[in-house]
Write a protein that holds these residues in place. Structure first.
Motif, short mmCIF file in Angstrom:
data_model
loop_
_atom_site.label_atom_id
_atom_site.label_comp_id
_atom_site.label_asym_id
_atom_site.label_seq_id
_atom_site.Cartn_x
_atom_site.Cartn_y
_atom_site.Cartn_z
N LYS A 146 63.14 70.90 67.90
CA LYS A 146 63.38 72.33 68.12
C LYS A 146 62.33 72.89 69.07
N ASN A 173 51.56 82.13 56.16
CA ASN A 173 51.75 83.58 56.18
C ASN A 173 50.49 84.39 55.95
N TYR A 228 60.66 76.62 69.97
CA TYR A 228 60.51 78.01 69.54
C TYR A 228 59.79 78.81 70.62
N GLU A 265 57.25 80.51 62.63
CA GLU A 265 58.49 79.85 62.22
C GLU A 265 58.43 78.37 62.60
N SER A 304 56.31 76.62 60.15
CA SER A 304 57.01 76.51 58.86
C SER A 304 58.03 75.36 58.91
N TYR A 305 58.71 75.24 60.06
CA TYR A 305 59.67 74.15 60.18
C TYR A 305 58.96 72.79 60.13
N GLN A 358 57.48 83.15 68.02
CA GLN A 358 57.95 82.59 66.74
C GLN A 358 57.14 81.35 66.32
N SER A 359 55.88 81.34 66.70
CA SER A 359 55.02 80.18 66.36
C SER A 359 54.95 79.95 64.85
#
Ligand SMILES: NC(=O)c1ccc[n+]([C@@H]2O[C@H](COP(=O)([O-])OP(=O)(O)OC[C@H]3O[C@@H](n4cnc5c(N)ncnc54)[C@H](OP(=O)(O)O)[C@@H]3O)[C@@H](O)[C@H]2O)c1
Length: 339
Positions: A306, A13, A308, A315, A318-319, A312-313
């Motif tokens: 998943k 972040n 994305y 996210e 983070s996954y 939403q890179s």
């Protein structure tokens, strides 16, 4: 065009920002790619956090992402193997990192033709993990038909391809995973799947020919407990052995510190007259071409957890950072591939 960049070392972040940039012009030996999909790997997070600073300090901001699948837009001087419109995939070299982007210029020698039976998202899942496993299991460990190989974390990005690759080379494949993943990992072709939530692999295994250590830490040392005398341990997460540190061009002072860190592992290897090598994967277009043909023949199939959208890179990263991915995490440029 838009690109995601590491602007400073830190966490997801605080370190990453999308920015506008001009489309690069391919230099000599380079190819400009319009990226349709990228996949992300733990190395992207490690570099972002600054874990690799001691080995290579970056001149920030820099791009993020090493795997891509896309279409050739133009070629630089001296490139004859590719032309505009060709579909390609790659693990790009460290000088060209930045596949979370609409366009990227890459070294032509790192490219291979995208298998036609794969979508761009599927193709992007293959390069880094398959090249790593090829270089570790086949090139360094010399895995042979009929040998017993233990592959830790069969459900990870690496493990899910490594299981298929080792089967393709005729090995007897044993892998570890948690209860929820046992069945689908078996379907990848593993001969024996150990549920590490219920069983301790150290109680079940002995006389293993090759251990592929994808976890590091205590797993590296414990590999020698299940290894047969004269066996091979190849690690991609463990401690650097002196030979690899030298080959990687690490300075003598850091090499000295690493030698101390590797002491117990090298001692365990010596006691078993075994080989221990840490593998640091390299981009390689001709090896990827061969791995692509295994995909074309359905011997290796992409395993995607998943997908994305590019926006939403963060996210997606983070996954991946949870360490629980089942196969690969993909970022798709989708409509923005036409940006
Ligand atoms: N040296 C190199 O060149 C190189 C190249 C590529 C990767 N690597 C390293 O290799 C490692 C693996 O990469 P990756 O892409 O496969 O990561 P990943 O996809 O994030 O791995 C996640 C998987 O690990 C499994 N896992 C976690 N702890 C486990 C345990 N104790 N036993 C068995 N499985 C376990 C998880 O399964 P469960 O949810 O079932 O636990 C999950 O499926 C990373 O550390 C990466 O940095 C090194």
């Amino acid at each position: 065009m838009k690109a995601l960049k590491i602007t400073r070392y830190g966490d997801i972040n605080t370190s990453l920002a999308f920015g506008e940039a001009s489309v690069p012009i391919p230099g000599t030996g380079e190819v400009l790619i319009r990226i349709h999909a990228a996949s992300i790997n733990p190395i992207d997070l490690m570099v972002m956090r600054g874990d690799m600073k001691a080995v290579k300090k970056l001149d920030l901001p820099v791009g993020i992402g090493r795997d891509l699948s896309g279409v050739v837009v133009s070629v630089g001087g001296g490139v004859t193997a590719y032309q505009p419109g060709d579909e390609v995939f790659a693990r790009v070299g460290e000088d060209h990192v930045g596949t979370l982007s609409h366009f990227l210029s890459v070294d032509a020698s790192h490219l291979a033709r995208k298998p036609k039976n794969l979508t761009h998202e599927e193709a992007a899942s293959i390069p880094l993990v398959s090249l790593t496993s090829y270089q570790a299991l086949i090139q360094v460990a010399g895995l042979k038909k009929g040998e017993r190989v233990l592959i830790h974390a069969g459900s990870g990005g690496i493990g899910s391809v490594a299981v298929q690759l080792a089967k393709a080379y005729g090995a007897y494949v044993i892998t570890t995973t948690s209860s929820a993943n046992v069945e689908w990992v078996r379907e990848l072709g593993a001969d024996q799947v150990i549920d590490y939530k219920k069983e301790n692999y150290l109680d079940l295994l002995s006389d293993i020919d090759v251990v592929y250590d994808t976890l590091g830490g205590q797993y590296t040392l414990d590999a020698f407990k299940v290894l047969k005398r004269g066996g091979r341990v190849v690690s991609i997460s463990g401690v650097l052995d002196p030979q690899t540190a030298r080959e990687f061009g690490i300075g003598w002072l850091l090499r000295k510190l690493l030698r101390l860190k590797a002491r117990s592992v090298m001692k365990a290897a010596k006691e078993k007259t075994a080989l221990y090598r840490m593998v640091i994967m390299e981009a390689n277009g001709s090896q990827l071409e061969e791995l692509g043909s295994l995909c074309r023949d359905n011997i290796i199939s992409p395993v995607i957890d998943k997908i994305y959208p590019f926006e939403q890179s963060l996210e997606a990263l983070s996954y991946l950072e949870t360490g629980r991915a089942k196969g690969k995490v993909i970022v798709s440029m989708g409509e923005s591939a036409n940006a």
